[in-house]
Scaffold this motif. Structure first.
Motif, PDB file in Angstrom:
ATOM      1  N   UNK A 458       0.833  -1.203   0.000  1.00 47.57           N
ATOM      2  CA  UNK A 458       0.000   0.000   0.000  1.00 47.57           C
ATOM      3  C   UNK A 458       0.866   1.251   0.000  1.00 47.57           C
ATOM      4  N   UNK A 459       1.853   1.279   0.865  1.00 53.18           N
ATOM      5  CA  UNK A 459       2.717   2.450   0.980  1.00 53.18           C
ATOM      6  C   UNK A 459       3.579   2.633  -0.267  1.00 53.18           C
ATOM      7  N   UNK A 460       4.091   1.529  -0.803  1.00 57.22           N
ATOM      8  CA  UNK A 460       4.908   1.628  -2.020  1.00 57.22           C
ATOM      9  C   UNK A 460       4.124   2.291  -3.145  1.00 57.22           C
ATOM     10  N   UNK A 461       2.892   1.860  -3.323  1.00 52.68           N
ATOM     11  CA  UNK A 461       2.079   2.396  -4.424  1.00 52.68           C
ATOM     12  C   UNK A 461       1.754   3.868  -4.209  1.00 52.68           C
ATOM     13  N   UNK A 462       1.382   4.223  -2.982  1.00 56.61           N
ATOM     14  CA  UNK A 462       0.972   5.604  -2.719  1.00 56.61           C
ATOM     15  C   UNK A 462       2.168   6.549  -2.793  1.00 56.61           C
ATOM     16  N   UNK A 463       3.305   6.160  -2.219  1.00 61.17           N
ATOM     17  CA  UNK A 463       4.501   7.001  -2.233  1.00 61.17           C
ATOM     18  C   UNK A 463       5.025   7.161  -3.660  1.00 61.17           C
ATOM     19  N   UNK A 464       5.002   6.059  -4.428  1.00 56.85           N
ATOM     20  CA  UNK A 464       5.450   6.129  -5.821  1.00 56.85           C
ATOM     21  C   UNK A 464       4.558   7.054  -6.633  1.00 56.85           C
ATOM     22  N   UNK A 465       3.266   7.001  -6.394  1.00 57.28           N
ATOM     23  CA  UNK A 465       2.327   7.874  -7.102  1.00 57.28           C
ATOM     24  C   UNK A 465       2.593   9.334  -6.760  1.00 57.28           C
ATOM     25  N   UNK A 466       2.758   9.618  -5.468  1.00 59.11           N
ATOM     26  CA  UNK A 466       3.014  10.973  -5.001  1.00 59.11           C
ATOM     27  C   UNK A 466       4.302  11.535  -5.602  1.00 59.11           C
ATOM     28  N   UNK A 467       5.389  10.785  -5.466  1.00 56.23           N
ATOM     29  CA  UNK A 467       6.675  11.249  -5.986  1.00 56.23           C
ATOM     30  C   UNK A 467       6.661  11.328  -7.502  1.00 56.23           C
ATOM     31  N   UNK A 468       5.952  10.422  -8.147  1.00 58.36           N
ATOM     32  CA  UNK A 468       5.878  10.427  -9.608  1.00 58.36           C
ATOM     33  C   UNK A 468       5.203  11.660 -10.151  1.00 58.36           C
ATOM     34  N   UNK A 469       4.154  12.112  -9.483  1.00 60.73           N
ATOM     35  CA  UNK A 469       3.455  13.318  -9.943  1.00 60.73           C
ATOM     36  C   UNK A 469       4.356  14.543  -9.832  1.00 60.73           C
ATOM     37  N   UNK A 470       5.134  14.605  -8.753  1.00 57.92           N
ATOM     38  CA  UNK A 470       6.062  15.729  -8.587  1.00 57.92           C
ATOM     39  C   UNK A 470       7.139  15.684  -9.655  1.00 57.92           C
ATOM     40  N   UNK A 471       7.687  14.494  -9.910  1.00 58.18           N
ATOM     41  CA  UNK A 471       8.738  14.354 -10.928  1.00 58.18           C
ATOM     42  C   UNK A 471       8.212  14.695 -12.312  1.00 58.18           C
TER      43      UNK A 471
END
Length: 807
Positions: A458-471
């Motif tokens: 759960x955390x991997x997916x949410x953190x990756x989504x968050x950081x991906x949008x910023x990148x």
């Protein structure tokens, strides 16, 4: 006020903080306000103060000292505005926009309906409040006696489907939230008072007013521009402006009205501008602006422009337009402190260098003296060539719906991408609470901070989504940069730490990191940051040389309310306490956005000096402490100490310190009036550099200490800037002075994690239980952290429900 208790010579007043009574330096807030009540044998009745069906009341909040007003424009997570109010003789008088509600009953529930806007409502998972015309279960509220008033619990708003949501006053507005681990009862405490106002329209306090703001002086022979707004709940229908009975043309854009007084009309000792009109409900308003007129020379039209760069041109024409100088004025110009042979003709002074100017920042001063002795001076600076380093303005603390903010990250990114140039925003950091990125019972282990493969799916997916949008945003935008980090939050614990540039994320859902016994959880987080893997992060109380190399920033101001008003909480003295403790940190001034308006909710800005305008470039500048904070959105500050730039650490105590400070502000309404070194005022002459010569009293002394200057703060005689030097107060024009001050050496600096810390307590020998509202600390090499502050002691970073969420 205690007769005997003093701290550094300052009187100590009784306060209540964290449910305890103690003495502390008095501030203008409710912690220091006490009421004395006479004991009687009378017993209150259980229903005393509760409204009855058919009654009309305004709803007053104990913390806000205000009442519910109109709904804001946020469509994703709406909230209600606050209107200031006073209570006397059992009735409340509200400012413009306060609402009067009629009480209805739906069984055991209360409903509050306003004639114009409808029913007071909340729904969903909470974190909202709004009005709707038709009644529904969303309009049902339960009232319960609490803290001398009442709580208002929504019938339908539930977090995670089960946690009750209560109306609260938070960050200058009203919405629903959980009452878990409450540390400030007043924000949930409401009273119902009759409205004492007589100017009501449709159940709304409707007293439109013209707001001129601070009026600058006019100058003989110079056109004058006046801007103002009209506080009209229902909008403006008709408006007229006049000068001494003669109509003036007036334009409006985004709610701001502008009129110009022709140069020929600017004469005498003052100008009287009258603005009058009606709102859309035919309620009249009128106001008068009295503008002082000065008869002295005026210097404008500067070239090269202040703050500009000359590029390849090393011999730029330097000039200024001069008005109202009379016959045969004496006009002088200095460039980089040296007098030059400038030519004055036809109202313009001009100088063209015969040789290339030295590359870098150059300051010019023009002085005009009229035949009658009246004089004026103007100083500005520009860069010859291209500046190696430039100042970038932004914010380092905000929230979205990834945690408890209003508005999604997508909305926030679109918002900052479309901010107007006038907002002066180059970067914005999004630091949602980390306990939303994993779950209670399924928490990330400590190692996930550096290795996300250890984190839950759960955390991997949410953190990756968050950081991906910023990148993705940064890959497609070059004029504004988004920074993605997280806020490590301990509700009811020692404070909060914003952290950037780590591969992974951890939270207080981890039992080890949430252990509040002797602040064990925070110490565990410090230990985690101290690992070699943490050398790249950017992230305060327990001073340690290694942790000092990981934490870089401390908040000296927090909140999205207007500067100097409710919802904004300065804490400048805590920065000095951090330096005294030995931390090498720079000050930040963050909006901590929870209601949208990311970056421009107010004029507070963090300013970063760097030659690399990129995400990693900003991080490196933070590690280098090239940061100052300001309450003015475009105040530019450059300073050196013995030739060393902002953020430098002097390892060995020199014989003397020479401070050179250059300040500029493009706003004509801003003026620098005072510079203060240490706690002693130094009056400056406009038009000169600030140069302070400071001599050490103990040149051989080595211990963690502090040195720096502060510009602005909330000194009413000063401008609005706090920089990473200690007690320098200033505004817009430049000045010069000299003062002696002890030099105290600081501990070693290292590069490292970027962390921003909200720390409620600064503990240690000689500093017992002093609240620390923000500070910068450092780690060896890459990650970043910032200690975030608890806003005048209100622990606003709370759980949405047991084991869930948290501000």
């Amino acid at each position: 006020m205690s007769v005997n208790a003093q701290y550094n010579g300052n009187a100590q007043a009784l306060e209540v903080y964290n449910s305890l009574f103690t003495t502390f330096a008095e501030k203008d807030n409710d912690y220091y306000r006490f009421n004395l009540y006479k004991l009687t044998d009378e017993q209150p009745t259980g229903e005393s103060g509760l409204p009855s069906a058919g009654d009309s009341f305004i709803i007053f909040n104990q913390s806000a000292q205000g009442v519910l007003s109109t709904q804001d424009g946020n469509t994703e997570s709406p909230s209600l505005n606050n209107a200031a109010a006073t209570v006397a003789e059992g009735a409340a008088t509200a400012a413009n926009g306060g609402l009067v509600f009629t009480v209805e009953k739906n069984g055991a529930y209360y409903r509050f309906v306003n004639e114009t806007f409808g029913y007071l409502c909340s729904n969903g998972t909470g974190n909202n409040a709004f009005y709707q015309k038709e009644a529904s279960e969303d309009a049902d509220w339960t009232l319960a006696a609490y803290n001398g008033g009442y709580t208002m619990e929504s019938r339908t708003a539930k977090f995670n489907g089960k946690y009750a949501q209560y109306l609260e006053y938070y960050a200058g507005a009203y919405k629903t939230y959980s009452m878990y681990n409450v540390t400030d009862k007043d924000i949930y405490t409401f009273h119902f008072y009759p409205c004492a106002n007589t100017g009501l329209t449709g159940g709304v306090v409707n007293e439109p007013t013209v707001q001129f703001g601070a009026l600058t002086d006019a100058y003989v022979g110079q056109a004058y521009t006046l801007t103002f707004t009209v506080d009209a709940v229902f909008g403006v229908q008709e408006l007229r402006a006049s000068l001494n009975g003669t109509d003036l043309a007036c334009t409006e854009a985004a709610g701001v009205y502008t009129l110009e007084i022709p140069a020929a009309s600017v004469a005498g000792e003052s100008l009287q501008v009258v603005v009058s009109g009606t709102d859309t409900r035919d309620v009249a308003f009128t106001a008068t602006a009295n503008i002082s007129v000065k008869d002295e020379p005026v210097i404008t039209g500067l070239t090269p422009a202040a703050g500009s760069q000359t590029g390849e041109n090393k011999r730029p024409v330097i000039s200024a337009a001069i008005a109202n100088a009379g016959e045969n004025p004496r006009v002088e110009m200095t460039v980089a402190g040296a007098a030059v042979d400038a030519v004055y003709a036809n109202g313009t002074v001009t100088y063209t260098p015969l040789e290339d100017l030295t590359e870098g920042r150059t300051s010019v001063t023009v002085t005009v003296t009229r035949a009658d002795g009246k004089a004026a001076a103007k100083t500005w600076s520009f860069t010859v060539g291209v500046a190696a380093q430039q100042l970038y303005f932004g914010q380092l603390h905000s929230h979205t719906t990834y945690s408890d903010g209003s508005g999604s990250l997508d909305t926030a990114l679109e918002y900052i991408a479309n901010l107007p140039e006038s907002a002066n925003i180059d970067f914005v950091a999004f630091t949602d609470h980390s306990n939303y990125f994993d779950k209670s019972g399924e928490a990330n282990p400590e190692g996930a901070l550096y290795d996300m493969s250890l984190a839950t799916a759960y955390s991997q997916n949410l953190w990756s989504e968050f950081k991906g949008k910023v990148a993705d945003f940064n890959a497609t935008h070059s004029d504004v940069i988004a920074l993605g980090g997280f806020e490590m939050t301990w509700s009811g614990g020692p404070g909060h730490i914003n952290t950037w540039n780590t591969p992974g994320i951890v939270s207080r859902n981890n039992a080890t990191l949430n252990n509040k016994t002797a602040d064990a959880g925070m110490k565990a987080y410090y230990s985690l940051l101290s690992q070699p893997e943490g050398a790249d992060s950017i992230s305060f109380s327990y001073w340690d040389a290694l942790i000092d190399s990981r934490i870089f920033l401390v908040e000296v101001g927090n909140g999205e309310g207007a500067i100097g008003a409710g919802g904004y909480y300065p804490s400048y003295e805590q920065y000095t306490l951090a330096l005294d403790k030995g931390w090498h940190v720079a000050p930040t001034n963050n909006q901590d956005n929870h209601k949208g308006r990311w970056g421009n909710a107010n004029d507070a800005r963090d300013v970063i000096l760097t030659d690399d305008f990129s995400e990693q470039g900003l991080y490196q500048a933070i590690r280098d402490l090239r940061v100052y904070s300001t309450e003015d959105k475009n105040l530019e500050l450059y300073y050196t100490v013995n030739g060393l730039p902002l953020g430098s650490v002097i390892e060995e105590a020199p014989e003397a310190l020479e401070l050179n400070v250059q300040v500029s502000d493009p706003d004509a309404s801003d003026s620098i009036s005072k510079v203060r070194s240490g706690h002693r005022g130094v009056c400056l002459h406009p038009g000169a550099y600030l140069q302070l010569l400071l001599h050490p009293r103990h040149p051989g002394r080595r211990r963690p200490g502090r040195y720096g200057s502060r510009m602005g703060g909330r000194d009413p005689e000063a401008g609005d800037l706090q920089c990473g030097m200690r007690d320098l107060h200033s505004g817009h024009r430049r000045g010069a002075g000299a003062h002696h001050h002890p030099v105290q050496q600081r501990g070693h600096r290292r590069q490292g994690h970027l962390c921003d810390v909200y720390h409620r307590w600064l503990r240690g020998p000689g500093l017992r239980y002093h609240r620390l509202y923000g500070a910068r600390l450092r780690l060896p090499d890459r990650h970043l952290c910032l200690h975030a502050h608890c806003r005048q002691g209100h622990d606003r970073h709370r759980d949405r429900g047991h084991g869930a969420g948290g501000r």
